[in-house]
Structure formats: structure tokens, C-alpha cells
Design an enzyme around this catalytic site. Structure first.
Site, short mmCIF file in Angstrom:
data_model
loop_
_atom_site.label_atom_id
_atom_site.label_comp_id
_atom_site.label_asym_id
_atom_site.label_seq_id
_atom_site.Cartn_x
_atom_site.Cartn_y
_atom_site.Cartn_z
N LYS A 202 34.30 24.09 39.83
CA LYS A 202 33.97 24.21 38.43
C LYS A 202 35.16 24.67 37.71
CE LYS A 202 32.86 27.12 35.41
NZ LYS A 202 33.54 26.46 34.31
N CYS B 7 47.89 37.24 34.50
CA CYS B 7 47.20 38.51 35.10
C CYS B 7 48.39 39.67 35.30
CB CYS B 7 46.41 38.19 36.16
SG CYS B 7 47.37 37.47 37.40
N GLU C 243 39.53 37.43 42.21
CA GLU C 243 40.77 37.99 41.55
C GLU C 243 40.51 38.31 40.11
OE1 GLU C 243 42.92 39.24 43.67
OE2 GLU C 243 41.06 38.81 45.09
N GLU D 181 42.62 44.97 28.86
CA GLU D 181 43.35 43.85 29.05
C GLU D 181 43.22 42.75 27.83
OE1 GLU D 181 42.14 40.35 31.68
OE2 GLU D 181 44.34 40.67 32.35
P1 NAP Z 1 37.06 33.93 32.64
O1 NAP Z 1 36.56 33.82 30.95
O2 NAP Z 1 36.45 34.92 33.26
O3 NAP Z 1 36.93 32.49 33.13
C1 NAP Z 1 37.09 32.23 34.60
C2 NAP Z 1 36.33 31.15 35.07
O4 NAP Z 1 34.85 31.72 35.15
C3 NAP Z 1 36.36 29.95 34.05
O5 NAP Z 1 36.09 28.92 35.03
C4 NAP Z 1 34.99 30.11 33.49
O6 NAP Z 1 34.27 28.80 32.89
C5 NAP Z 1 34.09 30.54 34.63
N1 NAP Z 1 32.86 31.21 33.95
C6 NAP Z 1 32.55 31.93 32.98
N2 NAP Z 1 31.04 32.37 33.04
C7 NAP Z 1 30.90 32.21 33.97
C8 NAP Z 1 29.70 32.69 34.68
N3 NAP Z 1 28.64 33.39 34.08
N4 NAP Z 1 29.35 32.29 35.94
C9 NAP Z 1 30.26 31.68 36.79
N5 NAP Z 1 31.42 31.27 36.14
C10 NAP Z 1 31.86 31.83 34.84
O7 NAP Z 1 38.58 34.10 32.60
P2 NAP Z 1 39.81 33.27 31.88
O8 NAP Z 1 39.99 33.60 30.43
O9 NAP Z 1 39.68 31.66 32.30
O10 NAP Z 1 40.96 33.62 32.77
C11 NAP Z 1 41.82 34.82 32.34
C12 NAP Z 1 41.36 36.05 33.25
O11 NAP Z 1 41.75 35.59 34.53
C13 NAP Z 1 42.19 37.28 32.80
O12 NAP Z 1 41.29 38.45 32.98
C14 NAP Z 1 43.24 37.30 33.93
O13 NAP Z 1 43.83 38.62 34.27
C15 NAP Z 1 42.41 36.52 35.19
N6 NAP Z 1 43.32 36.30 36.29
C16 NAP Z 1 43.71 36.91 37.35
C17 NAP Z 1 44.18 36.42 38.10
C18 NAP Z 1 44.34 37.44 39.52
O14 NAP Z 1 44.97 36.76 40.44
N7 NAP Z 1 44.09 38.54 39.60
C19 NAP Z 1 44.96 35.33 38.28
C20 NAP Z 1 44.83 34.52 37.08
C21 NAP Z 1 43.98 35.12 35.98
P3 NAP Z 1 34.49 28.62 31.52
O15 NAP Z 1 35.79 28.18 31.21
O16 NAP Z 1 33.54 27.41 31.29
O17 NAP Z 1 33.85 29.67 30.81
#
Ligand code: NAP
Length: 525
Positions: free
Chosen positions: A215, A330, A296, A426
Site C-alpha cells: 500500500k 526523518c 520506522e 517533528e
Molecule cells: P505517514 O503519514 O505516517 O504515512 C506513512 C504511510 O502510512 C503512508 O503510506 C500512509 O498512507 C499510511 N497510513 C496512513 N494512515 C494509515 C493507517 N491508519 N493504517 C495504515 N497505514 C496508514 O507518514 P508520511 O508523511 O508518509 O512520511 C513522513 C514520516 O515518515 C515522518 O514522520 C518521517 O520522519 C518518517 N520517516 C521515517 C523514516 C525512518 O527510517 N525512521 C524514514 C522516512 C520517513 P496515505 O499516504 O494513504 O495516508
């Protein structure tokens, strides 16, 4: 269902990181320009769901917009309904029954082939990232190079796990330990490393013998559609990777709680990661296992600048860590913690350095910073800037650039208290808080005062301070005298502590273990 194995490799060269393209080189720049044109000519294309190898068009679409010009529709993907998400999980469960019987080297061969095809299409994938998520040429290229690295690295790791694993010999018995897959996994990546993380998590899951429902992030679903096609081109059998775009809020919970899901590989925000972890912990009727969650999550990363640091190097490291890809990593530096003895000088030099950052359309390589990913992100970051103005002294940026794309100036707010909102939450955008520390010990205390623990960096010329930070700086990836971003596969295994996640160490030797379980087999002889 019988699956034909692809040829397992006999021997492979040791892993090396994919070289980065040099866009000052006219051939690479010309190739990139041509790829940007090609991708642009194909704007508007729609991609179907892929369930059990069948392509399914749905009425409901998720559109990818160019954040530099949101009126430009890059393309769209079909959105899966709950029923289709369920069908995809069932298809993955069926495919698992054959895929699990392939040997690790046989499955590794698919990853090697995928890496090669991705290499051949590198500039096209780079170009797509420029348009789909607003990456600069260099950032886009780094993302795809990392994706190739993940495929190459995990393929080699699979070969390593295929070799006999060490157990202590016992007379009268023949003992062995082998690694077997888990089952059906949900792969849920973010948009910010739209190539690397999506491809890395999917590659790791399938090379170890699992099957997957992928997904993608709704902000970067096109690149995932391209990659799913590429996997089928290299012969990955139907059902091994099922592609089900859909809003996380609509189908996320269903996927995570489905009893046939054995593990979830997630990268994204703390909020969603914690939700997944909580939902996955509760066994569902008919579920026979404890779900494994690889999560992560976010960061609030600090760069500490000691009084004895090379200030020019520190200013440069902070600027690129804070504003590369608009601070949407991140690992981005969002807090510079500076010894008061050099604080004023540091702030002055940083202000001048940040003033030189060019913001604009990332399709033009002259721009270092592009737009933030979408309108919601822009509004949220603007909210933090407003808050930051009341929590410190704005010394650079603070405003939107233009009114078409989602461009924000690189923003620096000095004199921020260690416990201020912009020093703790963040922001995930181009906003840096500068915090004054009384001395190095105070700086280390401040560096550890958030709930996160992802990356950190220290600029110092003092060995004693290096030793102290090695011991006390509680982050999964610690750097000295260099930026806090840019982890390389194999070189800097990546993952964080505390609310930054499960410390999976992507791109390291521990990673594939998360996708497998060990079976010990003992035979009396
Ligand atoms: P996000 O909003 O948490 O979304 C991540 C993924 O989760 C997307 O595919 C999203 O789909 C999905 N999602 C949303 N709601 C969900 C639910 N209820 N159940 C299952 N999946 C769901 O994060 P993002 O904005 O894409 O990415 C930014 C974040 O990622 C930041 O916090 C960053 O620090 C973190 N990050 C961490 C790392 C690491 O290695 N620690 C690396 C990269 C990024 P939709 O797009 O359809 O909502």
C-alpha cells in the site's frame, strides 16, 4: 500453483554502493533533461491495482500532483476498496504457498535482475521523483541509487542466510538452523524516500520468501506502480507483490488487522506507527500468530556544535542537513544546539549561508530547494513557523515563495528554548530551531531531551567530547563532523531509538532477520 525459479546466481561480487550521477557532467545532465521530457510527455497516465497478477481499474483514483505546480496532474492510480484489499491479502496468501519453497538464492536472483533494470531506467525514475514529490535532481538521484543499493544488498544478504548457519556440534546428532519466511506482509512506505524505502521494504520482504500487499503512500503512488510493473517484468510471479493503493485512513486498519497478515513493514510518522503497533498487537479471530511490526518513525534530530568545532564545516553541515529536500527527511537536522561561546558567530554565519539557498522548481537544477510535498504539509509547516516566531527570533526565511506551488523559504529561528514546541515536535519541513547551550554537557543533555532518537551529529575537534557523545548521545545513527543525513546502504545501517521506531537498521546485516524466523532441525545419527 507451480512457480518457475529464475536462475540462482553462482557467485556475486561484494556489495558496493551505486555511484551517484554527476549532473555537472554534461552527459548525465543531458540524460536527466531528456528523462524529464519523457516523463512529462506521459503525464496523466493511470495505473491499475495489481491483485494476483491481474490489473484492475477502479473508478476511484488517487491523483499525483506536481507540488511545484499542483495544477499539473502527473498521473493517477486506482484506489482499492476494502473488498479489493481483502482479495489482495488472500492472493498473497495463496502465492505464499509456492513462493516460500523457492530457495533464498533463487529469490535473490529476482532482486539482482530488478536492480539491473532499475539501473537502466535510473534517469526516468529520478525524473518521476522530481515531479511527483518535488525532489531536486541530486536528491532524486540519491533516492534511486539507494533503491538499487537496497536490492543489491538484500540479495547478497539472502545468499548469506542461505549458507549453513553456525551451531555447536554435538556427537550423535546432526543439527542445523535455517531461516524460513513469515507469511503475508503489509508493506506501508512513506512518500519522502518514495523510491528507496518502498523498494527496500518490498525487496527485503520478498527475497526472504514472504508475499506482500504493497500500500503505497497516497503522495507517491506512481513510482510504486512503476516498480510493481518492473517486478513483473523481471518475472516475479503473480501474487507475490499485490499493489493496492488507497488512503491509509480508509484501508489501513483493515490491512493491519486482517488475520492473514503476519507482519507489517511500516515507515512513516510516529502517530501512524503507534496506531499500527497497537492494532497489530490484538489477535483477530482465526489468527494463529503474534504479528510482527517493523515500524520506522519520525525524528527530531540535533546537530551539536561544540566551542572547539570547525565553524564553517558546522554551518555547512547544519544547512544541508536542515534544508536538503526541504527538511523532509526523518534524518533532517531540525535543532542546532550550539555552545554559547560560539553561538553568535555561528548564527551569523548560518544566516548568511541560508540566504544563498535557491528555492524554486526542482526541474531546474539551479534550485537547491523545491516545494514541500502537498498543501496540508505546507499549512502545517506554516503553523509551526508562526508558533516559532513566538518561541524565538526569526533570522532567516519564514514566508511562502510564490503562490502556485508549495514553496517555503528555508527558515531559521534562533534563541529557542530546549523545551519549546518547535524544539520538540517533528515539523518535517524547512524549519530549523537554534538552541543555545551553556557548555558541551548542557548541549548533550538538550540533545537527548526529546522523545525521539533517530540521528544526531556532533561537530568538535576534541576526542574527549567524541567519547562522551559516543556514550551518551542516544540516537540510532550518530555522526561526527559531518551532516546528519545521507545514510548509505551497508555503510550506515539506518534506524532509530525511542519513538523513532524499532531500530530495524535498514541496509544493515540485521535487517533481513526481521522478515524471517529461524527453525532448528536436529537429527539423531
Ligand atoms: P505517514 O503519514 O505516517 O504515512 C506513512 C504511510 O502510512 C503512508 O503510506 C500512509 O498512507 C499510511 N497510513 C496512513 N494512515 C494509515 C493507517 N491508519 N493504517 C495504515 N497505514 C496508514 O507518514 P508520511 O508523511 O508518509 O512520511 C513522513 C514520516 O515518515 C515522518 O514522520 C518521517 O520522519 C518518517 N520517516 C521515517 C523514516 C525512518 O527510517 N525512521 C524514514 C522516512 C520517513 P496515505 O499516504 O494513504 O495516508
Amino acid at each position: 500453483m507451480a512457480m518457475t525459479a529464475t536462475q540462482a546466481p553462482d557467485s556475486v561480487a561484494p556489495f558496493t554502493n551505486e555511484p551517484i550521477n554527476d549532473f555537472r557532467d554534461s552527459a548525465d545532465a543531458a540524460a536527466m533533461r531528456s528523462a524529464l521530457e519523457t516523463v512529462k510527455r506521459n503525464f496523466g497516465k493511470s495505473y491499475p491495482l495489481v491483485i494476483d497478477g491481474r490489473k484492475i481499474d477502479t473508478e476511484k483514483k488517487i491523483r499525483s500532483l506536481n507540488p511545484a505546480d499542483p495544477e499539473q496532474v502527473i498521473g493517477s492510480v486506482s484506489a482499492a476498496s476494502k473488498e479489493q484489499a481483502t482479495q489482495a491479502i488472500e492472493a498473497a496468501a495463496r502465492a505464499f504457498e509456492s513462493w516460500k519453497h523457492l530457495s533464498l538464492p533463487e529469490r535473490a536472483a529476482y532482486l539482482f535482475k530488478a536492480a539491473q533494470l532499475l539501473r537502466e531506467r535510473r534517469f526516468l525514475y529520478d525524473a518521476l521523483l522530481v515531479y511527483e514529490v518535488g525532489k531536486s535532481w541530486v536528491e532524486a538521484d540519491g533516492d534511486i541509487a539507494e533503491a538499487i543499493d537496497f536490492l543489491e544488498f538484500y540479495a547478497r544478504e539472502a545468499l548469506r542466510f542461505a549458507r549453513p548457519q553456525p551451531v555447536v556440534p554435538l556427537e550423535g546428532e546432526r543439527n542445523e538452523l535455517i531461516y524460513i519466511p513469515l507469511g503475508v506482509g503489509a508493506v506501508i512506505p512513506p512518500w519522502n524516500f518514495a523510491g528507496a524505502i518502498m523498494i527496500g521494504m518490498t525487496g527485503a520482504a520478498i527475497v526472504t520468501g514472504n508475499t506482500v500487499v504493497l500500500k503505497p503512500s497516497s503522495d507517491s503512488a506512481l513510482i510504486a506502480a512503476w516498480f510493481v510493473d518492473l517486478l513483473h517484468e523481471v518475472g516475479v510471479p503473480a501474487g507475490v507483490v499485490n499493489f493496492i493503493p488507497g488512503s491509509g485512513s480508509e484501508i489501513g486498519d483493515l490491512i493491519v488487522t486482517h488475520p492473514m497478515i503476519r507482519f507489517i513493514a511500516f515507515t512513516g510518522s510516529k502517530e501512524i506507527g503507534l496506531r499500527i503497533n497497537e492494532l497489530a498487537a490484538k489477535p483477530q479471530p482465526g489468527q494463529k500468530w503474534i504479528k510482527r511490526v517493523i515500524a520506522e518513525m519520525g525524528g527530531k534530530d540535533s546537530i551539536v556544535v561544540a566551542a572547539d568545532a570547525d565553524l564553517d564545516a558546522a554551518v555547512e553541515g547544519v544547512a544541508v542537513s536542515a534544508f536538503g529536500f526541504q527538511g523532509q527527511k526523518c534524518s533532517a537536522c531540525s535543532r542546532a544546539i550550539v555552545d554559547e561561546k560560539v553561538y553568535d558567530e555561528f548564527v551569523d554565519r548560518l544566516r548568511k549561508r541560508v540566504g544563498k539557498i535557491a528555492v524554486g522548481d526542482p526541474a531546474d537544477p539551479a534550485n537547491y530547494m523545491g516545494p514541500v510535498v502537498n498543501e496540508g504539509a505546507m499549512r502545517s509547516i506554516e503553523g509551526y513557523i508562526k508558533k516559532g516566531r513566538s518561541e524565538g527570533r526569526l533570522i532567516a526565511g519564514g514566508k511562502r515563495v510564490g503562490d502556485r506551488g508549495y514553496f517555503l523559504e528555508p527558515t531559521v529561528i534562533a534563541d529557542v528554548a530546549p523545551d519549546a514546541t518547535i524544539a520538540q515536535e517533528e515539523i518535517f519541513g524547512p524549519v530549523l530551531a537554534v538552541i543555545k547551550a551553556k557548555d558541551f554537557d548542557d548541549a548533550m543533555k538538550i540533545a537527548n531531551n526529546t522523545e525521539f532518537g533517530l540521528t544526531g551529529s556532533v561537530y568538535t575537534s576534541d576526542e574527549k567530547k567524541i567519547d562522551e557523545a559516543r556514550e551518551d548521545f542516544f540516537v540510532g545513527n550518530l555522526y561526527f563532523n559531518r551532516k546528519s543525513t545521507g545514510a548509505m546502504v551497508g555503510v550506515h545501517p539506518f534506524g532509530g531509538f525511542n519513538m523513532s521506531g524499532t531500530d530495524s537498521k535498514a541496509g544493515g546485516h540485521d535487517y533481513l532477520l526481521l522478515f524471517m524466523q529461524a527453525k532448528t532441525i536436529s537429527r539423531k545419527v
